[in-house]
Scaffold this active site. Structure first.
Site, short mmCIF file in Angstrom:
data_model
loop_
_atom_site.label_atom_id
_atom_site.label_comp_id
_atom_site.label_asym_id
_atom_site.label_seq_id
_atom_site.Cartn_x
_atom_site.Cartn_y
_atom_site.Cartn_z
N ASP A 139 78.11 33.38 51.32
CA ASP A 139 77.57 32.04 51.15
C ASP A 139 78.14 31.50 49.85
OD1 ASP A 139 76.09 29.76 50.58
OD2 ASP A 139 74.19 30.60 51.26
N SER A 180 92.66 16.09 50.79
CA SER A 180 93.01 15.07 51.78
C SER A 180 93.31 13.74 51.11
CB SER A 180 91.89 14.90 52.80
OG SER A 180 90.90 13.99 52.33
N TYR A 225 82.45 12.54 49.34
CA TYR A 225 83.65 13.16 49.91
C TYR A 225 84.86 12.88 49.01
CZ TYR A 225 87.34 14.22 53.33
OH TYR A 225 88.45 14.74 53.96
N LYS A 273 87.36 15.59 46.77
CA LYS A 273 88.81 15.70 46.92
C LYS A 273 89.53 15.44 45.60
CE LYS A 273 88.20 16.70 51.14
NZ LYS A 273 88.10 18.15 51.45
#
Length: 287
Positions: free
Chosen positions: A72, A155, A167, A171
């Protein structure tokens, strides 16, 4: 003639499914010993199919040696145990792929970030912080042998608006890890790089596309297989000029062209013209 990554030891985090699984399979197909990490030990542990044991078995069938390790990545103790096991069993580590990332099911829904569950920010725990922790435990192994590659999967969301601020911040964060870790690792012949992937042919992507086929018409045809990024990372590790790319944020499709890598006979496009390209680090070093 041996396989190109014969004798190489790799850890691919978050590799029970998706991008991580494909990367692990590609490295295995090139002969690497691959430690496959994740939480899914049995089918049904997650909403999408895939287990660490299943991926490890496929790595071995592909020609490598797959080793499943339940981990984990929100628990530092689990990560410490993972790298202690690698040290004990292999005595070295050549490649770390930081891929484990928390992806909320509502990530791609429209709306302001405040209208979505607060849990979306957990990507800054498993995805950003977890990549730092894994690198922290991996670096001493690589520094001791004066060889290695730490790769981050990233990305175009680091450049343009994609799936919201959490998000995007993750990145940008892993890209900066690659830039700054490279400075610290340079004296030891250890490289760090971040790889921007395109849309991937994964079960998660398929589920999204099937839910709105008109919106995503044609996207599957240009999407990359998850194995594609794995072969790019393998080529980067083998590159005799790897150090020159350390600290860079690289577009996987563009790097594949440089290395002569195709994806099941196709050449996935770079999305730089549409989504923007990476910003490289300024050469200044302030200590």
């Amino acid at each position: 003639m041996g396989k190109p990554l014969q004798g190489v030891v790799a850890v691919v985090t978050g590799s029970s499914r998706g991008a991580g699984k494909g990367i692990a399979l590609a490295l295995g197909a090139e002969g690497a010993t691959v430690y496959v990490t994740g939480r899914s030990q049995q089918e049904g542990d997650a909403a999408l199919p895939g287990t660490i044991g299943g991926t490890a078995a496929e790595v071995s069938r592909a020609g490598g040696h797959g080793i499943a390790v339940a981990c984990d990545h929100s628990r530092d103790a689990d990560v410490r145990a993972l790298f202690e096991r690698v040290r004990s069993e292999q005595g070295k580590l050549d490649i770390l792929v930081n891929n484990a990332t928390f992806l909320h099911d509502q990530l791609i829904e429209k709306g302001g970030f405040w209208t979505k569950p607060l849990d979306l920010v957990d990507i800054l725990d498993v995805g950003l912080r977890s990549a730092y922790v894994a690198s922290w435990y991996a670096a001493p192994l690589m520094v001791a042998q004066k060889n290695g590659l730490i790769a981050f999967t990233s990305s175009f969301g680091a450049s343009c608006y994609m799936h919201g601020p959490a998000y995007g911040a993750q990145k940008v964060g892993v890209d900066k890890f690659a830039k700054d870790m490279a400075v610290d690792l340079k004296p030891y012949n250890v490289a760090a790089a971040s790889i921007w992937m395109g849309m991937l042919r994964t079960d998660r992507t398929r589920r999204v596309m099937d839910a709105d086929p008109q919106k995503y018409a044609g996207f599957w045809d240009i999407a990359e297989t998850p194995e594609f990024t794995g072969h790019v990372i393998g080529a980067l590790y083998r590159d005799p000029k790897r150090a020159e790319k350390s600290g860079q944020v690289l577009i996987g499709a563009e790097l594949a062209l440089e290395y002569g890598i195709s994806d099941e006979g196709r050449q996935p496009p770079s999305h730089r013209p549409m989504l923007g390209g990476p910003q490289q680090a300024h050469p200044a070093i302030v200590e």
